[in-house]
Design a protein around this motif. Structure first.
Motif, PDB file in Angstrom:
ATOM      1  N   ASP A   1      30.174  30.525 -45.626  1.00 56.89           N
ATOM      2  CA  ASP A   1      30.890  29.852 -44.544  1.00 56.89           C
ATOM      3  C   ASP A   1      31.974  30.801 -44.035  1.00 56.89           C
ATOM      4  OD1 ASP A   1      33.374  28.143 -43.663  1.00 56.89           O
ATOM      5  OD2 ASP A   1      31.664  26.757 -43.569  1.00 56.89           O
ATOM      6  N   ALA A   2      32.156  30.857 -42.719  1.00 52.41           N
ATOM      7  CA  ALA A   2      33.117  31.792 -42.123  1.00 52.41           C
ATOM      8  C   ALA A   2      34.522  31.637 -42.693  1.00 52.41           C
ATOM      9  CB  ALA A   2      33.134  31.626 -40.608  1.00 52.41           C
ATOM     10  N   GLY A   3      34.911  30.440 -43.092  1.00 52.08           N
ATOM     11  CA  GLY A   3      36.250  30.211 -43.620  1.00 52.08           C
ATOM     12  C   GLY A   3      36.394  30.422 -45.113  1.00 52.08           C
ATOM     13  N   ASN A   4      35.320  30.746 -45.802  1.00 48.44           N
ATOM     14  CA  ASN A   4      35.359  30.855 -47.262  1.00 48.44           C
ATOM     15  C   ASN A   4      35.802  32.256 -47.687  1.00 48.44           C
ATOM     16  OD1 ASN A   4      34.935  30.791 -50.020  1.00 48.44           O
ATOM     17  ND2 ASN A   4      32.987  29.688 -49.872  1.00 48.44           N
ATOM     18  N   LEU A   5      37.097  32.487 -47.616  1.00 48.77           N
ATOM     19  CA  LEU A   5      37.639  33.804 -47.952  1.00 48.77           C
ATOM     20  C   LEU A   5      37.419  34.198 -49.410  1.00 48.77           C
ATOM     21  CD1 LEU A   5      40.921  33.744 -45.832  1.00 48.77           C
ATOM     22  CD2 LEU A   5      38.661  34.637 -45.218  1.00 48.77           C
ATOM     23  N   PRO A   6      37.531  33.267 -50.378  1.00 50.40           N
ATOM     24  CA  PRO A   6      37.253  33.683 -51.771  1.00 50.40           C
ATOM     25  C   PRO A   6      35.830  34.215 -51.954  1.00 50.40           C
ATOM     26  CG  PRO A   6      38.487  31.628 -51.767  1.00 50.40           C
ATOM     27  CD  PRO A   6      38.090  31.906 -50.332  1.00 50.40           C
ATOM     28  N   SER A   7      34.836  33.581 -51.323  1.00 52.62           N
ATOM     29  CA  SER A   7      33.460  34.084 -51.459  1.00 52.62           C
ATOM     30  C   SER A   7      33.273  35.415 -50.746  1.00 52.62           C
ATOM     31  CB  SER A   7      32.451  33.059 -50.941  1.00 52.62           C
ATOM     32  OG  SER A   7      32.145  32.137 -51.967  1.00 52.62           O
ATOM     33  N   LYS A   8      33.958  35.607 -49.639  1.00 57.11           N
ATOM     34  CA  LYS A   8      33.880  36.910 -48.961  1.00 57.11           C
ATOM     35  C   LYS A   8      34.459  38.004 -49.859  1.00 57.11           C
ATOM     36  CE  LYS A   8      34.119  35.165 -44.236  1.00 57.11           C
ATOM     37  NZ  LYS A   8      34.835  35.276 -42.954  1.00 57.11           N
TER      38      LYS A   8
ATOM     39  N   SER B   1      28.746  44.143 -51.086  1.00 50.45           N
ATOM     40  CA  SER B   1      28.053  43.591 -49.926  1.00 50.45           C
ATOM     41  C   SER B   1      28.967  43.646 -48.709  1.00 50.45           C
ATOM     42  CB  SER B   1      27.619  42.147 -50.201  1.00 50.45           C
ATOM     43  OG  SER B   1      26.618  42.122 -51.202  1.00 50.45           O
ATOM     44  N   ARG B   2      28.350  43.582 -47.548  1.00 50.90           N
ATOM     45  CA  ARG B   2      29.081  43.627 -46.285  1.00 50.90           C
ATOM     46  C   ARG B   2      28.479  42.606 -45.339  1.00 50.90           C
ATOM     47  NH1 ARG B   2      25.292  47.105 -46.778  1.00 50.90           N
ATOM     48  NH2 ARG B   2      23.877  47.653 -45.097  1.00 50.90           N
ATOM     49  N   TYR B   3      29.238  42.264 -44.316  1.00 51.35           N
ATOM     50  CA  TYR B   3      28.735  41.354 -43.298  1.00 51.35           C
ATOM     51  C   TYR B   3      27.528  42.007 -42.619  1.00 51.35           C
ATOM     52  CZ  TYR B   3      28.349  38.808 -38.929  1.00 51.35           C
ATOM     53  OH  TYR B   3      27.865  38.084 -37.864  1.00 51.35           O
ATOM     54  N   LEU B   4      26.416  41.268 -42.540  1.00 50.00           N
ATOM     55  CA  LEU B   4      25.202  41.778 -41.905  1.00 50.00           C
ATOM     56  C   LEU B   4      24.925  41.117 -40.561  1.00 50.00           C
ATOM     57  CD1 LEU B   4      22.792  41.808 -45.003  1.00 50.00           C
ATOM     58  CD2 LEU B   4      24.071  43.749 -44.039  1.00 50.00           C
ATOM     59  N   ARG B   5      25.087  39.783 -40.516  1.00 49.87           N
ATOM     60  CA  ARG B   5      24.706  39.056 -39.306  1.00 49.87           C
ATOM     61  C   ARG B   5      25.110  37.586 -39.435  1.00 49.87           C
ATOM     62  NH1 ARG B   5      20.437  40.364 -42.478  1.00 49.87           N
ATOM     63  NH2 ARG B   5      19.248  38.668 -43.413  1.00 49.87           N
ATOM     64  N   GLN B   6      25.032  36.878 -38.328  1.00 48.52           N
ATOM     65  CA  GLN B   6      25.174  35.425 -38.335  1.00 48.52           C
ATOM     66  C   GLN B   6      23.805  34.838 -38.649  1.00 48.52           C
ATOM     67  OE1 GLN B   6      28.728  35.319 -38.415  1.00 48.52           O
ATOM     68  NE2 GLN B   6      28.213  33.313 -37.618  1.00 48.52           N
ATOM     69  N   GLY B   7      23.773  33.683 -39.272  1.00 47.36           N
ATOM     70  CA  GLY B   7      22.514  33.033 -39.588  1.00 47.36           C
ATOM     71  C   GLY B   7      22.691  31.532 -39.694  1.00 47.36           C
ATOM     72  N   ARG B   8      21.597  30.849 -39.936  1.00 47.60           N
ATOM     73  CA  ARG B   8      21.615  29.402 -40.139  1.00 47.60           C
ATOM     74  C   ARG B   8      20.787  29.087 -41.373  1.00 47.60           C
ATOM     75  NH1 ARG B   8      23.963  26.345 -36.379  1.00 47.60           N
ATOM     76  NH2 ARG B   8      24.195  27.213 -34.308  1.00 47.60           N
ATOM     77  N   LEU B   9      21.238  28.071 -42.085  1.00 44.82           N
ATOM     78  CA  LEU B   9      20.477  27.564 -43.207  1.00 44.82           C
ATOM     79  C   LEU B   9      19.476  26.552 -42.672  1.00 44.82           C
ATOM     80  CD1 LEU B   9      23.359  27.060 -45.794  1.00 44.82           C
ATOM     81  CD2 LEU B   9      21.909  29.063 -45.446  1.00 44.82           C
ATOM     82  N   PRO B  10      18.453  26.221 -43.449  1.00 47.51           N
ATOM     83  CA  PRO B  10      17.476  25.227 -42.987  1.00 47.51           C
ATOM     84  C   PRO B  10      18.069  23.806 -43.012  1.00 47.51           C
ATOM     85  CG  PRO B  10      16.941  25.956 -45.209  1.00 47.51           C
ATOM     86  CD  PRO B  10      18.093  26.795 -44.745  1.00 47.51           C
ATOM     87  N   VAL B  11      17.381  22.892 -42.368  1.00 51.42           N
ATOM     88  CA  VAL B  11      17.737  21.476 -42.369  1.00 51.42           C
ATOM     89  C   VAL B  11      17.853  21.023 -43.823  1.00 51.42           C
ATOM     90  CG1 VAL B  11      16.877  19.184 -41.729  1.00 51.42           C
ATOM     91  CG2 VAL B  11      16.557  21.114 -40.165  1.00 51.42           C
TER      92      VAL B  11
ATOM     93  N   PHE C   1      21.199  21.572 -43.515  1.00 52.59           N
ATOM     94  CA  PHE C   1      22.444  22.340 -43.450  1.00 52.59           C
ATOM     95  C   PHE C   1      22.530  23.224 -42.210  1.00 52.59           C
ATOM     96  CE2 PHE C   1      21.258  21.745 -47.935  1.00 52.59           C
ATOM     97  CZ  PHE C   1      22.298  20.901 -48.306  1.00 52.59           C
ATOM     98  N   ASP C   2      21.749  22.927 -41.194  1.00 51.32           N
ATOM     99  CA  ASP C   2      21.634  23.792 -40.021  1.00 51.32           C
ATOM    100  C   ASP C   2      22.650  23.501 -38.928  1.00 51.32           C
ATOM    101  OD1 ASP C   2      20.495  21.317 -39.504  1.00 51.32           O
ATOM    102  OD2 ASP C   2      19.025  22.139 -38.109  1.00 51.32           O
ATOM    103  N   GLU C   3      23.608  22.618 -39.180  1.00 51.46           N
ATOM    104  CA  GLU C   3      24.534  22.199 -38.140  1.00 51.46           C
ATOM    105  C   GLU C   3      25.493  23.294 -37.691  1.00 51.46           C
ATOM    106  OE1 GLU C   3      26.571  21.630 -41.972  1.00 51.46           O
ATOM    107  OE2 GLU C   3      24.609  20.964 -41.286  1.00 51.46           O
ATOM    108  N   LYS C   4      25.721  24.302 -38.527  1.00 51.41           N
ATOM    109  CA  LYS C   4      26.602  25.390 -38.106  1.00 51.41           C
ATOM    110  C   LYS C   4      26.115  26.712 -38.660  1.00 51.41           C
ATOM    111  CE  LYS C   4      30.095  25.200 -41.720  1.00 51.41           C
ATOM    112  NZ  LYS C   4      31.508  25.156 -41.977  1.00 51.41           N
ATOM    113  N   GLU C   5      26.573  27.764 -38.021  1.00 49.39           N
ATOM    114  CA  GLU C   5      26.200  29.097 -38.465  1.00 49.39           C
ATOM    115  C   GLU C   5      26.921  29.463 -39.756  1.00 49.39           C
ATOM    116  OE1 GLU C   5      27.063  31.731 -35.138  1.00 49.39           O
ATOM    117  OE2 GLU C   5      24.929  31.715 -34.633  1.00 49.39           O
ATOM    118  N   VAL C   6      26.318  30.365 -40.498  1.00 48.98           N
ATOM    119  CA  VAL C   6      26.940  30.960 -41.676  1.00 48.98           C
ATOM    120  C   VAL C   6      26.939  32.470 -41.483  1.00 48.98           C
ATOM    121  CG1 VAL C   6      26.306  29.128 -43.298  1.00 48.98           C
ATOM    122  CG2 VAL C   6      24.736  31.044 -42.940  1.00 48.98           C
TER     123      VAL C   6
END
Length: 185
Positions: A133-140, A148-158, A160-165
């Motif tokens: 999640d974009a706001g999850n600074l501890p996981s980042k 690891s590094r940021y690769l791209r925006q994506g979506r999870l399947p239904v 959980f598809d309501e917002k990008e990750v």
């Protein structure tokens, strides 16, 4: 189908496939804590049970899934992490989640590093991602610590598809090079 008899050890952790005896701690983890806003919100016990059964089923059907994290010193269940790729997932993921009382102790990165080694060497994964999640600074921070590094925006399947990750990750070759250099976790 049977669940593989797998146990990974790190200096402070034991990682093993989940068992029914983990359910009370799993259900508590999935129903209380600020971190839940990043993973779909609190789940009542019946939904947590379905989640645990899904992970146990993944182990039985695919030979991998989230590990239960057991703290060596106390023997208590403190979270779940490991390889995960449900149908429609944006890639081969190693994810993590630990109970709030052990947050900040480095358990997530320590365990995830062992799980990444296992996924690359035993599952033959060529890329490892982390959906965050974009706001999850501890996981980042955990992802960055793992190299690891940021690769791209994506979506999870239904459902959980309501917002990008954010999709963070690295190739197996990058991971092996980091491990060889002694730089990860």
């Amino acid at each position: 189908m049977t669940i593989p008899d797998i146990q990974l050890e790190t200096p402070r952790l034991i990682l093993r496939p989940p068992r029914m005896e983990d359910f009370d701690a799993w259900a508590e983890f999935m129903n209380a804590g600020d971190y839940l806003r990043y993973i779909g919100g609190p789940q009542p016990r019946p939904l947590a049970w379905r989640g645990l059964m899904s992970v146990i089923g993944s182990w039985a059907a695919l030979g991998y899934g989230f590990f239960s994290i057991i703290e060596k010193d106390s023997g208590r269940w403190i979270g779940r992490l490991g390889p995960w790729q449900p149908d429609g997932w944006p890639g081969t993921e190693v994810g993590w989640g630990v109970i709030e009382s052990v947050g900040g102790k480095g358990y997530a990165s320590e365990g995830a590093a062992a799980a990444m080694d296992w996924a690359v060497e035993h599952l033959g994964w060529t890329e490892i991602i982390h959906t965050i999640d974009a706001g999850n600074l501890p996981s980042k921070r955990v992802a960055a610590k793992l190299g690891s590094r940021y690769l791209r925006q994506g979506r999870l399947p239904v459902p959980f598809d309501e917002k990008e990750v954010e999709v963070w990750g690295q190739s197996a070759e990058e991971w092996r090079a980091r491990r060889k250099a002694g730089a990860a976790a």
